[in-house]
Motif scaffolding. Structure first.
Motif, PDB file in Angstrom:
ATOM      1  N   ASN A   7       0.825  -1.427   0.285  1.00  0.00           N
ATOM      2  CA  ASN A   7       0.224  -0.139  -0.065  1.00  0.00           C
ATOM      3  C   ASN A   7       0.999   1.336   0.100  1.00  0.00           C
ATOM      4  OD1 ASN A   7      -1.326   2.616   1.694  1.00  0.00           O
ATOM      5  ND2 ASN A   7      -3.270   0.811   0.859  1.00  0.00           N
ATOM      6  N   ILE A  30       0.916   3.732   1.703  1.00  0.00           N
ATOM      7  CA  ILE A  30       0.731   4.089   2.889  1.00  0.00           C
ATOM      8  C   ILE A  30       2.012   3.585   3.605  1.00  0.00           C
ATOM      9  CG2 ILE A  30       0.239   4.353   5.489  1.00  0.00           C
ATOM     10  CD1 ILE A  30      -1.367   6.246   3.299  1.00  0.00           C
ATOM     11  N   ASN A  32      -8.196   3.156  10.833  1.00  0.00           N
ATOM     12  CA  ASN A  32      -7.787   2.874   9.503  1.00  0.00           C
ATOM     13  C   ASN A  32      -6.719   4.306   9.349  1.00  0.00           C
ATOM     14  OD1 ASN A  32      -6.681   3.042   6.744  1.00  0.00           O
ATOM     15  ND2 ASN A  32      -8.849   2.048   5.906  1.00  0.00           N
ATOM     16  N   ARG A  33      -5.256   3.621   9.220  1.00  0.00           N
ATOM     17  CA  ARG A  33      -4.331   4.398   8.966  1.00  0.00           C
ATOM     18  C   ARG A  33      -4.273   5.620   7.721  1.00  0.00           C
ATOM     19  NH1 ARG A  33       1.095   0.570   6.803  1.00  0.00           N
ATOM     20  NH2 ARG A  33      -0.174  -0.129   5.534  1.00  0.00           N
ATOM     21  N   GLU A  34      -4.973   4.545   7.180  1.00  0.00           N
ATOM     22  CA  GLU A  34      -5.471   5.290   5.341  1.00  0.00           C
ATOM     23  C   GLU A  34      -6.521   7.303   5.962  1.00  0.00           C
ATOM     24  OE1 GLU A  34      -6.267   5.030   0.989  1.00  0.00           O
ATOM     25  OE2 GLU A  34      -4.466   3.251   1.905  1.00  0.00           O
ATOM     26  N   VAL A  68      -4.213  10.175   7.362  1.00  0.00           N
ATOM     27  CA  VAL A  68      -3.697  10.038   6.474  1.00  0.00           C
ATOM     28  C   VAL A  68      -3.938  10.827   5.521  1.00  0.00           C
ATOM     29  CG1 VAL A  68      -1.676   9.479   3.967  1.00  0.00           C
ATOM     30  CG2 VAL A  68      -1.189   8.804   6.522  1.00  0.00           C
ATOM     31  N   ARG A  69      -4.709  10.741   5.219  1.00  0.00           N
ATOM     32  CA  ARG A  69      -5.640  11.561   4.127  1.00  0.00           C
ATOM     33  C   ARG A  69      -6.617  13.029   4.598  1.00  0.00           C
ATOM     34  NH1 ARG A  69      -6.010   9.087  -1.130  1.00  0.00           N
ATOM     35  NH2 ARG A  69      -6.102   7.152  -1.035  1.00  0.00           N
ATOM     36  N   ARG A 114      -3.112  10.031  -3.297  1.00  0.00           N
ATOM     37  CA  ARG A 114      -1.656  10.060  -2.973  1.00  0.00           C
ATOM     38  C   ARG A 114      -0.383  10.171  -3.788  1.00  0.00           C
ATOM     39  NH1 ARG A 114      -2.626   4.089  -4.761  1.00  0.00           N
ATOM     40  NH2 ARG A 114      -4.670   4.326  -4.404  1.00  0.00           N
ATOM     41  N   ASN A 124     -14.445   5.911   3.962  1.00  0.00           N
ATOM     42  CA  ASN A 124     -13.785   7.179   3.626  1.00  0.00           C
ATOM     43  C   ASN A 124     -14.793   8.410   3.855  1.00  0.00           C
ATOM     44  OD1 ASN A 124     -11.280   6.969   2.990  1.00  0.00           O
ATOM     45  ND2 ASN A 124     -12.455   5.600   0.650  1.00  0.00           N
TER      46      ASN A 124
END
Length: 684
Positions: free
Chosen positions: A256, A258, A290-292, A295-296, A310, A356
């Motif tokens: 990923n 990430i 969820n780390r994503e 981050v987002r 990304r 999301n």
């Protein structure tokens, strides 16, 4: 099993031709087509970007077998539940077909092959959306359109046309490629009706049509590329054929982006270690972070509400940003999950349709006074509820996710500040397309967001689903299963000759969320039988059934022999609840949260545009609909062309000026001057 021959390649055109001729079919026992529409968007995006999508594995059997065709049924409505025709071939017929027609069975890859076929034949509406010139990076802008690749110009794949960008339906492109139509016929059949063309002048329409035809040409090259699809061909007997399906269930490990980011940040911020700390810090094992998502969210904040993709993240974010915002965003993340559970939006994170959607809610919380959902007023709560369910049931997050996230974050920021939006088109983007209970009956695919959304909505509508053995409210992250109200085996045994009933076994109207242990005990009994067993433990089982929008007559056995009547009645109840709580509120939401951006129908307005990373300023005369640019008056679109020419040095760099020039509203929202044109049309 047989060793596969060397990997080979074929074109999508070749695949399509062979499916249409019946040379590529499925074994009768293959699972149904289950991909939701979002998976198809991702598939075509991968094809355009030359991302490996996995190999299709074909089999050439040497034995008699029953086969079926690719699933050509519509996703909903008439024919969606029709039985797929099967055909039996003897060993001799198979041998003849494999030798003469290159007859093959799809052993692995049927979801991909079916998705491609459905998109190009128009069973599923899939549009390729092309970026406007001003959205391209400078190196690409400097190229002629014919020299740009599809990967360089694609904005996204979507299920509907984009009113702000050139859109080409894949099935139209495929039909044009295979036809002998002249350009004037193509223009009248497929191009002239595009909503993107509204406001264009005649010379601009000609330029856009050239891009339309250029896109068709690029798609033709893509579909005709012999290297696009890779496949293996296995020659096998019955024993090896069976072994293939027993042993072909492994999955690879995917890297990923990430993980790449974590390596980049490692000097000053250990992302992996911090996510582990977060997971353990609340002592709530049920919560999954969820780390994503984190981050987002940080990316949105750092980019001032512009970027969550990304490329931006990997290029621009550094450990300083994470040290500054990590704890704050994580705290809001937990608050969002708390809110979604306590207000009955979700029963567990694993059943959340679109994870999301947490990002806009975090941004909402960041802007809300007091940074706590308890500080919401009723109007804000009303909008959050409408936005949440409408976004899910309209499948808003199935494509173009980055743009959708940014747009929703921006809208929810305004709602948090008790401000209205001037973007009327936004409300159409979250408009639910359900028209009746038949749409509920069409939801049979467990992985689809709308399927999950309906099951979660039942929890929301009932203010918390109740268990059946004791009528207690289901707790967060109970190990839930989408229980068959009429057990699967019961339907198969008692309705074996009723194709309509069999096609609705997995319909969402025959499903409800229950703890796994309850589901196991139900088995394959008739509904009235297993419910009466439960009633021994819970005399108030009727309350639990009503809570799940299940007719209590089911308990009395009145529906045991009338499955279709049951599922139709429940589908109607579900749709009516969605209609009352969401669909009928559309006008009210529009009235409460939209304000007309144009405050004057006369006078001058300062306008601007961004092109080649530079800001261009001009003046718009509202009365004459002319642009004053560098001391000269132009039409709206001619001024845009002139401005782009000045900055790029390219002649005929035309565009729709109404979607090029922008202005700032009194509430500091940036809007296209297309608002003025639409306002004038309405007042004429």
């Amino acid at each position: 099993m047989a060793e596969p021959q060397q990997q080979q390649t074929e074109s999508i055109k070749f695949l399509m031709d062979n499916i249409e001729k019946g040379n590529i079919v499925l074994p009768e026992f293959q699972r149904d087509f289950v991909w939701d529409i979002g998976k198809t968007y991702e598939l075509f995006d991968s094809l355009v970007r030359d991302i490996f999508i996995g190999s299709i594995i074909y089999g050439k059997p040497s034995f008699e077998i029953t086969v079926r065709n690719i699933d050509k049924r519509p996703r909903k409505g008439a024919g969606s539940r029709a039985k797929i025709e099967t055909k039996f071939f003897t060993k001799e017929e198979i041998e003849h077909k494999t030798q003469i027609n290159n007859f093959r069975l799809v052993l692995d890859g049927q979801q991909r092959a079916t998705s491609i076929y459905r998109a190009l034949k128009g069973i599923d509406d899939i549009w390729i959306i092309i970026k406007n010139d001003e959205e391209l990076i400078e190196d690409i802008q400097n190229k002629e359109f014919k020299d740009r690749t599809l990967e360089e110009i694609i904005h996204e794949f979507n299920g509907k046309e984009d009113e702000d960008r050139l859109s080409v339906k894949l099935s139209d492109a495929y039909t044009i490629i295979k036809s002998d139509d002249f350009e004037d016929e193509i223009k009248s059949k497929y191009f002239d009706s595009l909503i993107f063309l509204t406001g264009f002048e005649e010379n601009e329409i000609k330029n856009v049509f050239r891009k339309f035809m250029g896109t068709i040409k690029k798609l033709n090259e893509l579909l005709g590329s012999e290297k696009l699809l890779s496949y293996y061909l296995l020659n096998m007997n019955t024993e090896k054929f069976a072994l293939f399906f027993e042993r072909s269930n492994s999955k690879g490990i995917q890297l990923n982006f990430i993980d790449i980011l974590a390596a980049k940040l490692y000097k000053g911020f250990n992302l992996r270690e911090e996510i582990d700390k977060l997971q353990n810090s609340y002592h709530i094992s049920e919560y999954q972070f969820n780390r994503e998502i984190i981050v987002r969210t940080i990316s949105y904040i750092i980019s001032n509400g512009r970027e969550v993709d990304r490329t931006y993240i990997l290029t621009n974010l550094n450990y300083i940003h994470f040290n500054e915002y990590w704890d704050k965003v994580c705290n809001y993340y937990k608050k969002v999950i708390d809110f979604l559970f306590k207000e009955n939006y979700i029963l567990s994170q694993s059943w959340m349709p679109y994870e999301n959607m947490i990002i806009p809610l975090i941004i909402f919380l960041n802007e809300l006074e007091g940074n706590d959902f308890s500080q919401m007023n009723e109007r804000q709560n009303e909008f959050i509820s409408y936005w949440y369910w409408s976004s899910i049931l309209s499948q808003r997050y199935s494509s173009g996710t980055n743009e959708v996230i940014v747009q929703d974050c921006t809208i929810l920021k305004r709602i948090a500040k008790d401000q209205k939006t001037t973007d009327k088109s936004y409300f159409n983007k979250i408009k639910i397309q359900m028209k009746g209970y038949e749409d509920i009956l069409s939801l049979t695919k467990k992985g689809s967001a709308v399927y999950k959304g309906v099951l979660n909505f039942l929890n929301f509508a009932s203010k918390g689903l109740l268990d059946w053995p004791n009528s207690s409210k289901l707790t967060f992250n109970s190990k839930l299963e989408d229980h068959h109200i009429f057990p699967k085996q019961y339907i198969k045994e008692n309705y074996s000759d009723d194709e309509n009933a069999l096609s609705l076994i997995d319909c969402v109207a025959n499903r409800t969320l229950l703890p796994k242990i309850t589901n196991i005990r139900i088995g394959k009994k008739a509904p009235s039988e297993y419910l009466m067993d439960i009633k021994i433990k819970n005399i108030d089982i009727e309350d639990s059934l009503t809570n799940h929008l299940i007719p209590i007559e089911l308990l009395e056995g009145l529906y045991d022999e009338f499955y279709f009547d049951f599922v139709e009645i429940r589908a109607k109840q579900i749709f009516e609840t969605i209609e009352n709580k969401i669909i009928l509120k559309e006008k009210q939401i529009l009235n409460n949260f939209y304000k007309t951006p144009v405050t004057s129908n006369s006078g001058n307005k300062k306008v601007f545009a961004n092109y080649y990373n530079k800001r261009i300023e001009a003046t718009f005369d509202i009365d004459t609909e002319k642009i004053l640019y560098k001391g000269k008056k132009y039409s709206v679109s001619s001024a845009a062309s002139k401005a782009k020419e000045d900055l790029s040095g390219k002649v005929n760099a035309s565009t729709n000026g109404w979607k090029f020039w922008k202005y700032q509203t009194d509430s500091e929202e940036v809007r296209f001057i297309d608002d003025y044109r639409k306002s004038n049309i309405l007042t004429k």
